[in-house]
Write a protein that holds these residues in place. Structure first.
Motif, short mmCIF file in Angstrom:
data_model
loop_
_atom_site.label_atom_id
_atom_site.label_comp_id
_atom_site.label_asym_id
_atom_site.label_seq_id
_atom_site.Cartn_x
_atom_site.Cartn_y
_atom_site.Cartn_z
N ARG A 31 -9.41 5.56 33.34
CA ARG A 31 -8.81 4.82 34.46
C ARG A 31 -9.50 5.20 35.77
O ARG A 31 -9.71 4.36 36.63
CB ARG A 31 -7.31 5.08 34.56
N ARG A 34 -12.68 3.26 36.24
CA ARG A 34 -12.56 1.84 36.53
C ARG A 34 -12.64 1.56 38.02
O ARG A 34 -12.96 0.45 38.43
CB ARG A 34 -11.22 1.31 36.01
N LEU A 35 -12.31 2.55 38.81
CA LEU A 35 -12.35 2.37 40.25
C LEU A 35 -13.73 2.74 40.77
O LEU A 35 -14.35 3.69 40.31
CB LEU A 35 -11.29 3.24 40.92
N TRP A 108 -0.09 -2.08 41.15
CA TRP A 108 -1.43 -1.51 41.17
C TRP A 108 -1.47 -0.24 40.31
O TRP A 108 -2.40 -0.05 39.53
CB TRP A 108 -1.86 -1.19 42.60
N ASP A 111 -1.43 -1.43 36.69
CA ASP A 111 -2.64 -2.14 36.28
C ASP A 111 -3.88 -1.26 36.28
O ASP A 111 -4.69 -1.31 35.36
CB ASP A 111 -2.90 -3.35 37.19
N GLU A 112 -4.04 -0.47 37.33
CA GLU A 112 -5.27 0.30 37.49
C GLU A 112 -5.23 1.69 36.88
O GLU A 112 -6.23 2.20 36.42
CB GLU A 112 -5.64 0.41 38.98
#
Length: 122
Positions: A31, A34-35, A108, A111-112
């Motif tokens: 995770r 992903r950012l 958020w 989801d993130e």
């Protein structure tokens, strides 16, 4: 200079909850990746705010403060949103988010970062 006595603050949380709050909420590595800006300091701050929200915020204002800090850190709060929150704080003396602002940040997180809260929005 007179010495001030220690101030004892009673916390209405379990020791295990306090330990979890201080340690921070674990965020899975996949995770984090992903950012785009995977700043370790930012993730440590966010994980502590998540733990604070989950374990250490007995009032809605404290929960909103934790969510607000997350929202600002990850860029969910626009300058206009920040100004709105500051206006509400100036006029009421309390920091609070609207239902929509809370939902945006909680969505958020889900989801993130795959962080879910049992009680949802309060």
């Amino acid at each position: 200079m007179p010495r001030q006595s220690a101030k004892i603050i009673k916390l209405d949380i379990l020791d295990t909850d306090y330990a979890a709050m201080v340690a921070g909420e674990p965020i899975a590595d996949e995770r984090k990746q992903r950012l785009e800006e995977a700043d370790p300091q930012a993730f440590r701050y966010i994980s502590r705010q998540i733990s604070r929200y989950r374990y250490g915020c007995p009032t809605q204002e404290e929960r909103d403060d934790a969510l607000y800090n997350i929202g600002v850190m990850v860029g969910l709060m626009t300058p206009s949103d920040i100004e709105d929150v500051n206006d509400r704080l100036r006029h009421t003396g309390h920091l609070y988010l609207t239902q929509g602002e809370r939902l945006q940040i909680l969505n958020w997180l889900q989801d993130e970062l795959a962080i879910f809260f049992e009680h949802g929005i309060e």
